[in-house]
Design a protein around this motif. Sequence first.
Motif, PDB file in Angstrom:
ATOM      1  N   THR A   1       3.192  -6.993   6.546  1.00  0.00           N
ATOM      2  CA  THR A   1       2.346  -7.950   7.142  1.00  0.00           C
ATOM      3  C   THR A   1       2.920  -9.489   6.828  1.00  0.00           C
ATOM      4  N   VAL A   2       2.610 -10.318   8.125  1.00  0.00           N
ATOM      5  CA  VAL A   2       2.901 -11.556   7.982  1.00  0.00           C
ATOM      6  C   VAL A   2       1.719 -12.542   8.116  1.00  0.00           C
ATOM      7  N   ILE A   3       1.622 -13.306   7.443  1.00  0.00           N
ATOM      8  CA  ILE A   3       0.591 -14.441   7.329  1.00  0.00           C
ATOM      9  C   ILE A   3       1.182 -15.667   8.398  1.00  0.00           C
ATOM     10  N   SER A   4       0.016 -15.999   9.272  1.00  0.00           N
ATOM     11  CA  SER A   4       0.433 -17.254  10.079  1.00  0.00           C
ATOM     12  C   SER A   4       0.483 -18.428   9.122  1.00  0.00           C
TER      13      SER A   4
ATOM     14  N   VAL B   1      -8.787 -10.198   2.598  1.00  0.00           N
ATOM     15  CA  VAL B   1      -8.529  -9.735   3.790  1.00  0.00           C
ATOM     16  C   VAL B   1      -7.091  -8.953   3.677  1.00  0.00           C
ATOM     17  N   MET B   2      -6.374  -9.713   2.793  1.00  0.00           N
ATOM     18  CA  MET B   2      -4.926  -8.940   2.620  1.00  0.00           C
ATOM     19  C   MET B   2      -5.201  -7.689   1.873  1.00  0.00           C
TER      20      MET B   2
ATOM     21  N   GLU C   1      -3.332  -4.370   3.759  1.00  0.00           N
ATOM     22  CA  GLU C   1      -2.280  -3.775   3.028  1.00  0.00           C
ATOM     23  C   GLU C   1      -2.751  -2.262   2.725  1.00  0.00           C
ATOM     24  N   ASP C   2      -4.155  -2.247   2.480  1.00  0.00           N
ATOM     25  CA  ASP C   2      -4.777  -0.789   2.063  1.00  0.00           C
ATOM     26  C   ASP C   2      -4.463  -0.093   3.347  1.00  0.00           C
ATOM     27  N   ILE C   3      -4.958  -0.543   4.397  1.00  0.00           N
ATOM     28  CA  ILE C   3      -4.726   0.158   5.869  1.00  0.00           C
ATOM     29  C   ILE C   3      -3.316   0.711   5.971  1.00  0.00           C
ATOM     30  N   ARG C   4      -2.547  -0.392   5.860  1.00  0.00           N
ATOM     31  CA  ARG C   4      -0.823  -0.156   6.343  1.00  0.00           C
ATOM     32  C   ARG C   4      -0.456   0.775   5.341  1.00  0.00           C
ATOM     33  N   THR C   5      -0.629   0.760   4.119  1.00  0.00           N
ATOM     34  CA  THR C   5       0.092   1.830   3.209  1.00  0.00           C
ATOM     35  C   THR C   5      -0.680   3.114   3.361  1.00  0.00           C
ATOM     36  N   GLU C   6      -1.722   3.022   3.502  1.00  0.00           N
ATOM     37  CA  GLU C   6      -2.479   4.557   3.456  1.00  0.00           C
ATOM     38  C   GLU C   6      -2.138   5.084   4.994  1.00  0.00           C
TER      39      GLU C   6
END
Length: 365
Positions: free
Chosen positions: A361-364, A300-301, A305-310
């Motif tokens: 990204t923050v994980i609950s 999932v991460m 993270e791939d989406i966020r950085t791209e």
Amino acid sequence: MNDMYKEDIEARWQLLVWRTVIAICGVTFALSWILYGVHRVEKNIGSGLYMLEYIFIPMAIQIITLVVCYFMIKADNISNEKKNYVVIGLIFVSIGVISFTYYSVLPLIMLPILTIVATALFADQSLTIWSGVVVAILTVIDMVRYHFEYTDSVAGLNWVGVLSIFLLLIILLCVMVVIVNTHTKALMSSIMGSYNRQVTLMSELMIDPMTGLYNRRSFEDSLEKEIERAEQTGAKSYVTIFDIDHFKEVNDTYGHSNGDIVIKALCKMMKEKSKDMGLAFRYGGEEFVILFHDVELSKVMNIVEDIRTEFRCYYFHFMNKDGITCSCGVAEYIKGESSKAWFNRADSALYKAKESGRNRTVISE
């Protein structure tokens, strides 16, 4: 009509007809024993020969036909159209055996016309016509046999006239069934057209028209179903919420049309990168969700993270500065948790990501 839907209907009819023929064969076997005494005397033959010719051989033919038909309609390498012919052939053989065996009972000569009626189940014109031809041939054969064996007892009967009437009835029945077939096809096409329009409308109601992602209503339904699956299977499920950072400034500075370009770019990335492991939704405005099912947190991460950085590195032609960023909150489903509590934890994680400086990204917990 949708081919898969049509095949499903026909497959159910095929099995139903097969079971019905079993019942017909059972009734025939019982009646053959009931008529044993009267008919044997009429034929003036011994009991052993009578049972062989009028009971066991006809029943053996019917049983063999039933077995062969069953394996053929269950075979994967035979087309559904051919299976329809097999089923109609089963009906013809089963009741044709009765007609051919007991042709001396004149009304039974016309029994095979039921085969023509049965073709209406599949609304196939060629099947009806071929059945009519075969039924006509068997009727002629039985009438000729009847004529030569019973000429003395019914000498006044106009054989040509009777046969002509029988053949006329077969032709009229074929025409009527063909008309029914035409009406059935038109009716089914109309029904399927209405059904397809409803399916299309329902799909449109569940999809955000601008992004092509599922909408908020669809997300809420999916979230409830995901909880049910997670409770039943114990699989890990995650809600991930994306929010475009400072999106209001993008709209104010570059205009709403360019803001739409930004949204579409992020949604395209979300849809492509999560398609094998989750479903992407537009929750509202610049907020988007991916619902992951039966996936480890590490995967999932990687996707998040791939989406966020791209997205951070994506080039927007209308901008005169560095790209746009997004923040994300992630929450794993906890057994017994409500959908609202689960989503709120992911939303709180997103809020923390925003408070911590965005573009992260923050994980609950």
